[in-house]
Design a protein around this motif. Structure first.
Motif, PDB file in Angstrom:
ATOM      1  N   ASP A 403       0.832  -1.191   0.000  1.00  0.00           N
ATOM      2  CA  ASP A 403       0.000   0.000   0.000  1.00  0.00           C
ATOM      3  C   ASP A 403       0.874   1.250   0.000  1.00  0.00           C
ATOM      4  OD1 ASP A 403      -0.841  -0.606   3.506  1.00  0.00           O
ATOM      5  OD2 ASP A 403       1.032   0.058   2.566  1.00  0.00           O
ATOM      6  N   GLY A 404       0.256   2.393   0.323  1.00  0.00           N
ATOM      7  CA  GLY A 404       0.979   3.653   0.300  1.00  0.00           C
ATOM      8  C   GLY A 404       2.115   3.722   1.299  1.00  0.00           C
ATOM      9  N   ALA A 405       1.974   3.023   2.422  1.00  0.00           N
ATOM     10  CA  ALA A 405       3.048   3.030   3.417  1.00  0.00           C
ATOM     11  C   ALA A 405       4.327   2.429   2.842  1.00  0.00           C
ATOM     12  CB  ALA A 405       2.611   2.262   4.661  1.00  0.00           C
ATOM     13  N   ASP A 406       4.171   1.398   2.009  1.00  0.00           N
ATOM     14  CA  ASP A 406       5.345   0.790   1.380  1.00  0.00           C
ATOM     15  C   ASP A 406       5.976   1.732   0.358  1.00  0.00           C
ATOM     16  OD1 ASP A 406       3.179  -1.855   1.572  1.00  0.00           O
ATOM     17  OD2 ASP A 406       5.093  -1.915   2.643  1.00  0.00           O
ATOM     18  N   LEU A 407       5.135   2.524  -0.323  1.00  0.00           N
ATOM     19  CA  LEU A 407       5.672   3.503  -1.269  1.00  0.00           C
ATOM     20  C   LEU A 407       6.520   4.546  -0.545  1.00  0.00           C
ATOM     21  CD1 LEU A 407       5.889   4.728  -4.088  1.00  0.00           C
ATOM     22  CD2 LEU A 407       3.736   5.946  -3.641  1.00  0.00           C
ATOM     23  N   LEU A 408       6.074   4.981   0.634  1.00  0.00           N
ATOM     24  CA  LEU A 408       6.853   5.949   1.403  1.00  0.00           C
ATOM     25  C   LEU A 408       8.215   5.369   1.796  1.00  0.00           C
ATOM     26  CD1 LEU A 408       4.090   7.478   3.714  1.00  0.00           C
ATOM     27  CD2 LEU A 408       5.195   8.544   1.736  1.00  0.00           C
ATOM     28  N   ILE A 409       8.237   4.087   2.150  1.00  0.00           N
ATOM     29  CA  ILE A 409       9.511   3.439   2.490  1.00  0.00           C
ATOM     30  C   ILE A 409      10.426   3.419   1.273  1.00  0.00           C
ATOM     31  CG2 ILE A 409      10.566   1.229   3.130  1.00  0.00           C
ATOM     32  CD1 ILE A 409       8.106   0.730   4.892  1.00  0.00           C
ATOM     33  N   TRP A 410       9.850   3.095   0.103  1.00  0.00           N
ATOM     34  CA  TRP A 410      10.665   3.092  -1.118  1.00  0.00           C
ATOM     35  C   TRP A 410      11.218   4.488  -1.406  1.00  0.00           C
ATOM     36  CZ3 TRP A 410      10.247   5.859  -5.617  1.00  0.00           C
ATOM     37  CH2 TRP A 410      11.121   5.476  -6.652  1.00  0.00           C
ATOM     38  N   GLN A 411      10.378   5.525  -1.230  1.00  0.00           N
ATOM     39  CA  GLN A 411      10.824   6.886  -1.512  1.00  0.00           C
ATOM     40  C   GLN A 411      11.990   7.293  -0.616  1.00  0.00           C
ATOM     41  OE1 GLN A 411       7.052   8.876  -0.986  1.00  0.00           O
ATOM     42  NE2 GLN A 411       6.661   8.970  -3.197  1.00  0.00           N
ATOM     43  N   ARG A 412      11.953   6.872   0.643  1.00  0.00           N
ATOM     44  CA  ARG A 412      13.074   7.172   1.536  1.00  0.00           C
ATOM     45  C   ARG A 412      14.308   6.360   1.149  1.00  0.00           C
ATOM     46  NH1 ARG A 412       8.826   7.322   5.554  1.00  0.00           N
ATOM     47  NH2 ARG A 412       9.193   5.117   6.022  1.00  0.00           N
ATOM     48  N   GLY A 413      14.082   5.098   0.762  1.00  0.00           N
ATOM     49  CA  GLY A 413      15.206   4.230   0.432  1.00  0.00           C
ATOM     50  C   GLY A 413      15.885   4.575  -0.873  1.00  0.00           C
ATOM     51  N   VAL A 414      15.123   5.067  -1.861  1.00  0.00           N
ATOM     52  CA  VAL A 414      15.715   5.346  -3.168  1.00  0.00           C
ATOM     53  C   VAL A 414      16.721   6.482  -3.079  1.00  0.00           C
ATOM     54  CG1 VAL A 414      14.032   7.046  -3.996  1.00  0.00           C
ATOM     55  CG2 VAL A 414      15.167   5.503  -5.625  1.00  0.00           C
ATOM     56  N   ALA A 415      16.563   7.350  -2.096  1.00  0.00           N
ATOM     57  CA  ALA A 415      17.521   8.441  -1.930  1.00  0.00           C
ATOM     58  C   ALA A 415      18.896   7.912  -1.533  1.00  0.00           C
ATOM     59  CB  ALA A 415      17.015   9.427  -0.877  1.00  0.00           C
ATOM     60  N   ALA A 416      18.900   6.796  -0.776  1.00  0.00           N
ATOM     61  CA  ALA A 416      20.174   6.197  -0.360  1.00  0.00           C
ATOM     62  C   ALA A 416      20.786   5.351  -1.466  1.00  0.00           C
ATOM     63  CB  ALA A 416      19.976   5.349   0.891  1.00  0.00           C
ATOM     64  N   GLY A 417      19.937   4.782  -2.325  1.00  0.00           N
ATOM     65  CA  GLY A 417      20.436   3.996  -3.450  1.00  0.00           C
ATOM     66  C   GLY A 417      20.591   2.525  -3.152  1.00  0.00           C
ATOM     67  N   THR A 418      21.137   2.183  -1.999  1.00  0.00           N
ATOM     68  CA  THR A 418      21.302   0.786  -1.619  1.00  0.00           C
ATOM     69  C   THR A 418      20.476   0.504  -0.378  1.00  0.00           C
ATOM     70  OG1 THR A 418      23.221   1.274  -0.244  1.00  0.00           O
ATOM     71  CG2 THR A 418      23.637   0.700  -2.550  1.00  0.00           C
ATOM     72  N   GLY A 419      20.130  -0.758  -0.174  1.00  0.00           N
ATOM     73  CA  GLY A 419      19.331  -1.077   0.998  1.00  0.00           C
ATOM     74  C   GLY A 419      18.949  -2.531   1.060  1.00  0.00           C
ATOM     75  N   SER A 420      17.954  -2.824   1.883  1.00  0.00           N
ATOM     76  CA  SER A 420      17.480  -4.183   2.102  1.00  0.00           C
ATOM     77  C   SER A 420      15.984  -4.222   1.837  1.00  0.00           C
ATOM     78  CB  SER A 420      17.775  -4.609   3.544  1.00  0.00           C
ATOM     79  OG  SER A 420      16.991  -3.850   4.444  1.00  0.00           O
ATOM     80  N   ALA A 421      15.373  -5.387   2.079  1.00  0.00           N
ATOM     81  CA  ALA A 421      13.939  -5.531   1.871  1.00  0.00           C
ATOM     82  C   ALA A 421      13.151  -4.585   2.759  1.00  0.00           C
ATOM     83  CB  ALA A 421      13.524  -6.978   2.145  1.00  0.00           C
ATOM     84  N   ALA A 422      13.698  -4.232   3.920  1.00  0.00           N
ATOM     85  CA  ALA A 422      12.988  -3.356   4.844  1.00  0.00           C
ATOM     86  C   ALA A 422      13.131  -1.881   4.497  1.00  0.00           C
ATOM     87  CB  ALA A 422      13.487  -3.599   6.270  1.00  0.00           C
ATOM     88  N   THR A 423      13.972  -1.554   3.499  1.00  0.00           N
ATOM     89  CA  THR A 423      14.165  -0.148   3.126  1.00  0.00           C
ATOM     90  C   THR A 423      13.849   0.117   1.659  1.00  0.00           C
ATOM     91  OG1 THR A 423      16.527  -0.531   2.711  1.00  0.00           O
ATOM     92  CG2 THR A 423      15.902   0.215   4.918  1.00  0.00           C
ATOM     93  N   GLY A 424      13.120  -0.817   1.010  1.00  0.00           N
ATOM     94  CA  GLY A 424      12.651  -0.551  -0.336  1.00  0.00           C
ATOM     95  C   GLY A 424      13.219  -1.416  -1.435  1.00  0.00           C
ATOM     96  N   ASP A 425      14.015  -2.439  -1.096  1.00  0.00           N
ATOM     97  CA  ASP A 425      14.578  -3.342  -2.102  1.00  0.00           C
ATOM     98  C   ASP A 425      13.615  -4.509  -2.304  1.00  0.00           C
ATOM     99  OD1 ASP A 425      16.112  -4.895  -3.771  1.00  0.00           O
ATOM    100  OD2 ASP A 425      17.453  -5.602  -2.193  1.00  0.00           O
ATOM    101  N   ALA A 426      12.849  -4.476  -3.387  1.00  0.00           N
ATOM    102  CA  ALA A 426      11.811  -5.489  -3.614  1.00  0.00           C
ATOM    103  C   ALA A 426      12.334  -6.743  -4.288  1.00  0.00           C
ATOM    104  CB  ALA A 426      10.678  -4.894  -4.452  1.00  0.00           C
ATOM    105  N   ASN A 427      13.428  -6.637  -5.048  1.00  0.00           N
ATOM    106  CA  ASN A 427      13.892  -7.792  -5.823  1.00  0.00           C
ATOM    107  C   ASN A 427      15.172  -8.413  -5.284  1.00  0.00           C
ATOM    108  OD1 ASN A 427      15.712  -5.838  -6.539  1.00  0.00           O
ATOM    109  ND2 ASN A 427      15.176  -5.789  -8.723  1.00  0.00           N
ATOM    110  N   GLY A 428      15.644  -7.960  -4.123  1.00  0.00           N
ATOM    111  CA  GLY A 428      16.776  -8.610  -3.475  1.00  0.00           C
ATOM    112  C   GLY A 428      18.119  -8.370  -4.107  1.00  0.00           C
ATOM    113  N   ASP A 429      18.265  -7.271  -4.903  1.00  0.00           N
ATOM    114  CA  ASP A 429      19.563  -7.015  -5.537  1.00  0.00           C
ATOM    115  C   ASP A 429      20.384  -5.993  -4.756  1.00  0.00           C
ATOM    116  OD1 ASP A 429      18.542  -4.707  -8.227  1.00  0.00           O
ATOM    117  OD2 ASP A 429      18.228  -4.661  -6.054  1.00  0.00           O
ATOM    118  N   HIS A 430      19.919  -5.634  -3.542  1.00  0.00           N
ATOM    119  CA  HIS A 430      20.612  -4.722  -2.629  1.00  0.00           C
ATOM    120  C   HIS A 430      20.629  -3.277  -3.127  1.00  0.00           C
ATOM    121  CE1 HIS A 430      21.680  -8.494  -0.910  1.00  0.00           C
ATOM    122  NE2 HIS A 430      22.537  -8.792  -1.853  1.00  0.00           N
TER     123      HIS A 430
END
Length: 479
Positions: A403-430
């Motif tokens: 839902d929208g809460a997951d989109l907000l997590i992705w928006q915060r995570g994309v600024a960092a560029g790298t991350g995990s499943a809990a910070t917006g990485d949906a396909n596991g490529d880090h």
């Protein structure tokens, strides 16, 4: 905290809790970055052609595998492969008389480090070399052939290498007058430890027993002058003891080959009691007794002596199971049913597996595992197991819907560029990027999805406190 435990009911229960907690911690680190259900297997080389036999391999971050092999014609060499044509790094011939010890090292660029004995016409002596092919080999250290002086290099045992291309190895050097040849530990060309003090020797009779991370910290097995032995680490913080027999908590480290990652996490084999073996984890940062990762109280009977750990905290080891009698397998955790990579009798390369072994350099950050195998049809070889993702999930907050809460997590995570499943990485490529946003769009509105595993740091700290409290209570009970 003593590692040798009594056999009372309370202690057995606490030991099971200890093993479960440590193993669960490692498995959650792995699950938070990737979830795997199966592996694809690639045969890098086998004995159906010119090769006779193989030693355990190493693998770099790109999935390139380095190994040493003997040839049907009586020679041998060092090779690199990834499936398809092999690259010959060095072979016996006019330059090299033979190749020493076990697993060669390999860096992120595919450069391979190895030890070899050169023929007189090739320069002579036993040295450490790095090559990317037969015409690009350079020597790191070779013995002085004329008028050697104190401190001059005199020979080497097995060599390892980090991603940055820095080798580490146990070696020998010329001692002061009347003291002959002395033992030492090298990082690159620098002597970082020697036998002038408490140490008597480094590595083992096969030249193995060390690993180096990208901070040039070296974990190694060594024997002391007082006949004790142990696992030690040397790096920017100096020399530290990880575990030793003089404490009374360990009986033996015979042929143990420890591994270390960039966080300073260490995994090693040891006998807490004679003829009882286990795998232990520790940290180069110190602060506590090594913890039992797996022992024979569960489904495993015996463990290979060269477990591996990558920079994500994922591990690989070979082991025998209780009650199987023959054959072993490769595992990544404590549950043989869900954490087996390949096991005795499994179909493999048009036959079935008889035995498989790994080195302490056998797993990379993609979770690929390089291994030596023997098949039921008699062929042996080098294989590479590549994990297959279970599936993508944009349920970043783990509430079973997208839902929208997951989109907000992705928006915060994309600024960092790298991350995990809990910070917006949906396909596991880090990476957190547009690919993950596309998965979120596809899954938006869906419910009851497999949630990403939360980061374990917070609850692990709390459980660790409880674990140490339980250990203290056990000490009082068993005293």
């Amino acid at each position: 905290m003593p590692v040798v435990l009594c056999n009372c009911g309370d202690c057995n229960m606490r030991r099971s809790l200890l093993v479960w907690l440590v193993a669960a911690h490692g498995l959650l680190i792995s699950a938070a970055t990737q979830s795997w259900s199966a592996y694809a297997f690639t045969s890098i080389a086998d004995s159906s052609g010119a090769f006779l036999d193989f030693n355990t391999p190493s693998v770099n971050s790109s999935g390139q595998v380095a190994f040493r092999a003997s040839l049907d014609n009586g020679g041998g060499g060092v090779y690199r492969g990834q499936g398809g044509a092999l690259t010959t790094i060095a072979e016996t011939g006019s330059t090299y008389q033979g190749f020493q010890y076990q697993t060669p090292g390999i860096d992120a660029n595919g450069n391979v480090a190895f030890t070899a004995v050169r023929r007189p016409e090739g320069g002579g002596g036993e040295g450490v070399f790095i090559g990317n092919g037969p015409s690009t080999t350079i020597h790191i250290l070779t013995p002085t052939t004329t008028a050697p002086q104190p401190g001059d290099f005199a020979g080497a045992a097995a060599v390892v290498m980090n991603d940055e291309g820095t080798p580490a190895f146990a070696g020998a050097f010329v001692g002061p007058p009347l003291q002959g040849i002395r033992a030492g530990l090298y990082v690159g060309t620098a002597l970082v430890a020697n036998d002038f003090g408490a140490f008597a020797s480094f590595a083992d009779s096969l030249g193995r027993g060390l690993d180096v991370n990208n901070h040039n910290a070296v974990v190694f097995k060594a024997a002391r002058d007082d006949n004790s032995s142990g696992i030690f680490v040397v790096g920017a913080g100096g020399l530290a003891t990880i575990a030793d027999t003089s404490s009374g908590d360990f009986a033996s480290f015979n042929f143990s080959v420890p591994a270390i990652n960039d966080a300073g996490d260490i995994i090693f084999w040891a006998e807490p009691q004679p003829f009882v073996d286990a795998l232990f984890t520790s940290s180069a940062a110190g602060g506590g007794q090594p913890l039992v990762f797996l022992d024979g109280s569960g489904p495993f009977a015996h463990f290979g002596k060269s477990p591996a750990i990558n920079n994500l905290g994922q591990i690989a080891f070979d082991a025998f199971l209780d009650g199987t009698g023959v054959g072993n397998g490769i595992f990544t955790g404590m549950d043989p049913s869900s954490d087996a990579v390949v096991f005795y009798g499994d179909p493999l390369f048009n036959s079935s597996l008889a035995t498989a072994t790994v080195s302490n350099q056998s797993i990379n950050e993609a979770g690929q595992i390089a291994f030596h195998y023997v098949l039921a049809n008699g062929l042996s070889g080098i294989g590479l197991a590549t994990p297959l993702p279970q599936g993508d999930s944009a349920d970043f907050d783990g509430d079973q819907d997208v839902d929208g809460a997951d989109l907000l997590i992705w928006q915060r995570g994309v600024a960092a560029g790298t991350g995990s499943a809990a910070t917006g990485d949906a396909n596991g490529d880090h990476d957190v990027n547009g690919q993950d946003l596309a998965i979120w769009k596809q899954q938006f509105g869906q419910a009851n999805l497999a949630a990403p595993v939360p980061e374990p740091a917070a609850w692990w700290g709390a459980l660790s406190m409880g674990l140490w409290a339980a250990a203290a209570a056990r000490r009082e009970r068993c005293a």
